[in-house]
Design a protein around this motif. Structure first.
Motif, PDB file in Angstrom:
ATOM      1  N   ILE A   1       4.305   9.216   0.153  1.00 11.24           N
ATOM      2  CA  ILE A   1       4.813  10.446   0.763  1.00 11.24           C
ATOM      3  C   ILE A   1       4.263  10.606   2.176  1.00 11.24           C
ATOM      4  O   ILE A   1       4.993  10.957   3.108  1.00 11.24           O
ATOM      5  N   ALA A   2       2.969  10.306   2.344  1.00 10.73           N
ATOM      6  CA  ALA A   2       2.370  10.445   3.674  1.00 10.73           C
ATOM      7  C   ALA A   2       3.088   9.541   4.667  1.00 10.73           C
ATOM      8  O   ALA A   2       3.434   9.946   5.779  1.00 10.73           O
ATOM      9  N   LYS A   3       3.349   8.295   4.234  1.00  9.11           N
ATOM     10  CA  LYS A   3       4.037   7.349   5.118  1.00  9.11           C
ATOM     11  C   LYS A   3       5.451   7.829   5.429  1.00  9.11           C
ATOM     12  O   LYS A   3       5.923   7.722   6.559  1.00  9.11           O
TER      13      LYS A   3
ATOM     14  N   LEU B   1       0.801  -1.224   0.000  1.00  6.13           N
ATOM     15  CA  LEU B   1       0.000   0.000   0.000  1.00  6.13           C
ATOM     16  C   LEU B   1       0.831   1.270   0.000  1.00  6.13           C
ATOM     17  O   LEU B   1       0.526   2.230  -0.696  1.00  6.13           O
ATOM     18  N   PHE B   2       1.902   1.281   0.806  1.00  2.00           N
ATOM     19  CA  PHE B   2       2.656   2.525   0.964  1.00  2.00           C
ATOM     20  C   PHE B   2       3.859   2.614   0.042  1.00  2.00           C
ATOM     21  O   PHE B   2       4.699   3.487   0.180  1.00  2.00           O
ATOM     22  N   GLN B   3       3.931   1.701  -0.909  1.00  3.33           N
ATOM     23  CA  GLN B   3       5.090   1.758  -1.804  1.00  3.33           C
ATOM     24  C   GLN B   3       4.896   2.784  -2.901  1.00  3.33           C
ATOM     25  O   GLN B   3       3.774   3.186  -3.208  1.00  3.33           O
ATOM     26  N   ARG B   4       6.017   3.155  -3.506  1.00  6.22           N
ATOM     27  CA  ARG B   4       5.958   4.140  -4.583  1.00  6.22           C
ATOM     28  C   ARG B   4       5.145   3.634  -5.750  1.00  6.22           C
ATOM     29  O   ARG B   4       5.266   2.495  -6.149  1.00  6.22           O
TER      30      ARG B   4
ATOM     31  N   GLY C   1       2.624   7.064  13.798  1.00 11.43           N
ATOM     32  CA  GLY C   1       2.145   5.806  13.240  1.00 11.43           C
ATOM     33  C   GLY C   1       1.145   6.066  12.132  1.00 11.43           C
ATOM     34  O   GLY C   1       0.314   6.964  12.227  1.00 11.43           O
ATOM     35  N   LEU C   2       1.242   5.310  11.056  1.00  7.70           N
ATOM     36  CA  LEU C   2       0.230   5.397   9.991  1.00  7.70           C
ATOM     37  C   LEU C   2      -0.148   3.974   9.635  1.00  7.70           C
ATOM     38  O   LEU C   2       0.641   3.220   9.081  1.00  7.70           O
ATOM     39  N   ARG C   3      -1.376   3.622  10.011  1.00  7.12           N
ATOM     40  CA  ARG C   3      -1.816   2.241   9.829  1.00  7.12           C
ATOM     41  C   ARG C   3      -3.007   2.197   8.907  1.00  7.12           C
ATOM     42  O   ARG C   3      -3.823   3.114   8.868  1.00  7.12           O
ATOM     43  N   TYR C   4      -3.138   1.085   8.231  1.00  9.67           N
ATOM     44  CA  TYR C   4      -4.320   0.899   7.381  1.00  9.67           C
ATOM     45  C   TYR C   4      -5.077  -0.328   7.849  1.00  9.67           C
ATOM     46  O   TYR C   4      -4.486  -1.350   8.188  1.00  9.67           O
ATOM     47  N   ASP C   5      -6.381  -0.215   7.892  1.00 10.64           N
ATOM     48  CA  ASP C   5      -7.171  -1.446   7.999  1.00 10.64           C
ATOM     49  C   ASP C   5      -8.505  -1.270   7.282  1.00 10.64           C
ATOM     50  O   ASP C   5      -8.944  -0.162   7.011  1.00 10.64           O
ATOM     51  N   PHE C   6      -9.079  -2.381   6.967  1.00 10.55           N
ATOM     52  CA  PHE C   6     -10.330  -2.417   6.199  1.00 10.55           C
ATOM     53  C   PHE C   6     -11.396  -2.883   7.168  1.00 10.55           C
ATOM     54  O   PHE C   6     -11.366  -4.016   7.635  1.00 10.55           O
ATOM     55  N   VAL C   7     -12.320  -1.983   7.495  1.00 11.20           N
ATOM     56  CA  VAL C   7     -13.298  -2.362   8.503  1.00 11.20           C
ATOM     57  C   VAL C   7     -14.696  -1.943   8.061  1.00 11.20           C
ATOM     58  O   VAL C   7     -14.910  -0.816   7.616  1.00 11.20           O
ATOM     59  N   SER C   8     -15.633  -2.841   8.155  1.00  7.34           N
ATOM     60  CA  SER C   8     -17.035  -2.680   7.705  1.00  7.34           C
ATOM     61  C   SER C   8     -17.106  -2.042   6.319  1.00  7.34           C
ATOM     62  O   SER C   8     -17.730  -1.016   6.123  1.00  7.34           O
TER      63      SER C   8
END
Lengths: 422, 224
Positions: free
Chosen positions: A394-396, A374-377, A405-412
């Motif tokens: 860039i955000a990461k 997800l956070f790759q160029r 911390g910058l986390r991703y999750d998929f919820v509902s």
């Protein structure tokens, strides 16, 4: 383990062994020497007596009284007659001290007028015992004082000797290459540390040079890269004004302008990444991240409107952040941009916050994203949505720079990015 | 109106001059600090476009000098997009506005117009174009003397097109005037806003000056 503790351990071990061995050895040696002295004295006494006895005329009467001395006693010999000298220790009860006292006794047989007499010579051991004890104690104390004193001196010397070393370590700890400083050390007497400082100084000087040249390279590139794009954009705009202009020409020019704009955005992104890598954003200030979020939501209102996306802002309290304000604006802007871009028409964006984190949730136009890539160029770059593929990267990067911390999750069925500040 | 363009890249300065000439601006150019300084000392300009990155020094130096002589009115600094510090420094040193490279000439033109308006008329000018008039102070458009209710976005778009009248304006350029955020793929929203604007103006009795160009661009066409 610290150097000085190693030294202390060895020293205490050595001192302990030395004392534990020396004192008993001293005690027994002195004991032995003194005992030998006493016995030798007794034997000498016996010799003197024997020679005196031989001076007695054969027809002279012999009385014990001549030899009346403390520690000396004559008594007629009893059988069996022992010819040889015999040493022993006898305890006599002393009425003055009301205690038993040890005496060294030499028992032997002498002949006076050809009659055998038991000769007993005694020497008091009491004084000797106390003397030996006193001597050993004295020596023990002196040894202990000596060793302790030596130890204390050594330790304080060590602390002083290592001071410059610890100062150097302190300076190294605070050294940050992006502060662009060169470390200078004062002159010190210990050669090894002086050499260490010299080497460190050269190292930091070299680093500063390299950093400077990289920075100026980036600044030059910045100017050079944008100029062709700026010229292109401007010339195309002029071209657009020329007459006659056919529909086909217009469309070509419009496409070119789109591409030029994309190139410009891409250049800026790559430049920003390079600057972040080069640690060029050193200055920081304290500001409200919540205010920035509110600001950006306003700025993106038009974009959200296009896709009929509703942006819900629910910020609880104010989050203060110490960082480079521009970078944080880029970071949060990219997250918001993302939430709008990768969203379905008529979708929603929810921004909520807690004590030290902000969450960006948006309804998903697709399935869950792969956290690992997800956070790759250039991940997620697609011609359809017109993004550069660098927004999240860039955000990461900015988040990592400040250890946020910058986390991703998929919820509902929603994408959620959680930004956690320190 | 006299404009001084301080820009070392000739392709840029000539393009700016070409665009502005049609607006009846008299343009002069300077390609380094020294030339710029001598020109500024010799003449008074209505607006100065100042590029920060000049070959013989930082453009901000000139700005400092101008400030010392109390001449900072009407300065628009041109900076590289990636340099936030330059923008902040420039505004702090007394520049009126800034624009980042790469920019659209139409946007630059709009900013110049705004700066001159502020300077010359304290923003209290009224622009009259046939039956349409715009009161800048009130941020209101009037058709035949009657005010037309426009949203903020619609007013900004109208103003932008009026300042760049008779120019072909691309979607991107229009989008740029509304939002500092330059992103690709979001420019379609311009279409719906312009549509609403046209409706409101024609409903108020205004001729339809806003022309769609080849389906994706716009032009405010008017004979003056």
């Amino acid at each position: 383990m610290k150097l000085i503790d190693r030294y202390t351990r060895s020293y205490i071990g050595y001192a302990g062994i030395m004392l534990a061995v020396t004192i008993p050895v001293l005690y027994f040696s002195v004991q032995f020497l003194v005992a030998r002295r006493i016995d030798q004295n007794l034997l000498r006494q016996k010799k003197m007596i024997v020679s005196s006895i031989s001076n007695i005329a054969p027809n002279e009467p012999f009385t014990h009284t001549i030899f009346l001395e403390p520690g000396l006693s004559f008594s007629p010999a009893v059988l069996p007659i022992t010819e040889s000298d015999k040493f022993s220790v006898v305890q006599h009860f002393d009425t003055t001290d009301n205690d038993y006292e040890p005496w060294r006794v030499l028992t032997t047989t002498v002949y006076i007028h050809r009659k055998p007499y038991l000769l007993e010579l005694s020497s008091s051991l009491l004084d000797k015992e106390e003397l030996i004890a006193g001597i050993v104690l004295m020596v023990g104390i002196i040894l202990l004082l000596f060793m302790t004193g030596l130890f204390a001196i050594n330790r304080s010397l060590s602390v002083n000797i290592w001071k410059p070393f610890y100062r150097t370590i302190g300076m190294l700890n605070n050294y940050k290459i992006e502060k662009d400083e060169v470390l200078f050390f004062e002159k010190i007497k210990v050669d090894e540390f002086a050499e260490l400082n010299t080497v460190i100084h050269s190292l930091t000087a070299r680093n500063a040079e390299v950093f400077e040249s990289q920075k100026s390279f980036i600044e030059n590139v910045s100017h050079e890269m944008q100029t062709p794009v700026a010229i292109q954009q401007v010339k195309l705009e002029l071209l657009l004004q020329t007459q006659p202009l056919s529909a086909a020409q217009y469309r070509l020019i419009a496409d070119l302008m789109d591409n030029t704009q994309q190139a410009g955005i891409l250049h800026n992104c790559m430049l920003l990444l390079a600057k972040i890598d080069n640690r060029q954003f050193r200055d920081a200030e304290l500001f409200s991240a919540s205010a920035i979020v509110e600001n950006l939501v306003e700025q993106y209102a038009l974009q959200a409107d296009l896709k009929k996306i509703v942006v819900n802002l629910a910020l609880a309290g104010d989050i203060q952040v110490q960082a480079n304000k521009g970078l944080i604006e880029v970071m949060i802007g990219n997250l918001l941009n993302n939430a709008i871009r990768h969203n379905s028409t008529g979708g929603s964006v929810q921004i909520s916050s807690s004590k030290n984190s902000i969450a960006f949730t948006n309804s998903a136009a697709d399935g869950p994203l792969d956290e690992n890539t997800l956070f790759q160029r250039f991940h997620g770059k697609s011609a359809l949505n017109g993004g550069t593929g660098l927004g999240l990267h860039i955000a990461k990067k900015i988040a990592d720079l400040y250890e946020f911390g910058l986390r991703y999750d998929f919820v509902s069925l929603q994408h959620r990015f959680t930004l956690t500040f320190l | 109106m006299k404009i001084l363009i301080i820009e070392d890249e000739p392709a840029l300065s000539s393009s700016i001059a070409a665009y502005l000439k049609a607006e009846k601006f008299h343009c002069e150019t300077a390609d380094d600090l020294q030339t710029a300084a001598s020109k500024v000392h010799a003449f008074d300009y209505d607006c100065i476009l100042l590029d920060i990155s000049l070959p013989d020094g930082n453009g901000l130096q000139l700005l400092k000098e101008l400030k010392l002589n109390g001449k900072t009115d009407g300065v628009i600094i041109i900076s590289a997009k990636s340099s936030l510090e330059e923008k902040i420094n420039g505004l702090q040193l007394g520049a009126d506005d800034y624009i980042a490279k790469p920019f659209y000439l139409s946007e630059l033109s709009a900013r110049i117009a705004a700066v001159i308006r502020r300077r010359k008329f304290n923003g209290a000018e009224t622009l009259v174009l046939n039956e349409l008039s715009i009161n800048f102070a009130a941020k209101t458009a009037y058709v035949l003397g009657k005010p037309v209710y426009l949203t903020r976005t619609e007013y900004d778009l109208l103003l932008y097109m009026v300042v760049n009248k008779n120019r072909v304006l691309s979607k991107n350029a229009l989008a740029a005037c509304l939002s500092d955020i330059v992103t690709g793929g979001f420019n379609e929203f311009i279409y719906s806003h312009i549509k609403n604007l046209k409706k409101k103006l024609t409903a108020a009795g205004c001729s339809d000056y806003i022309k769609t160009m080849y389906g994706t661009g716009y032009k405010f066409e008017i004979d003056t």
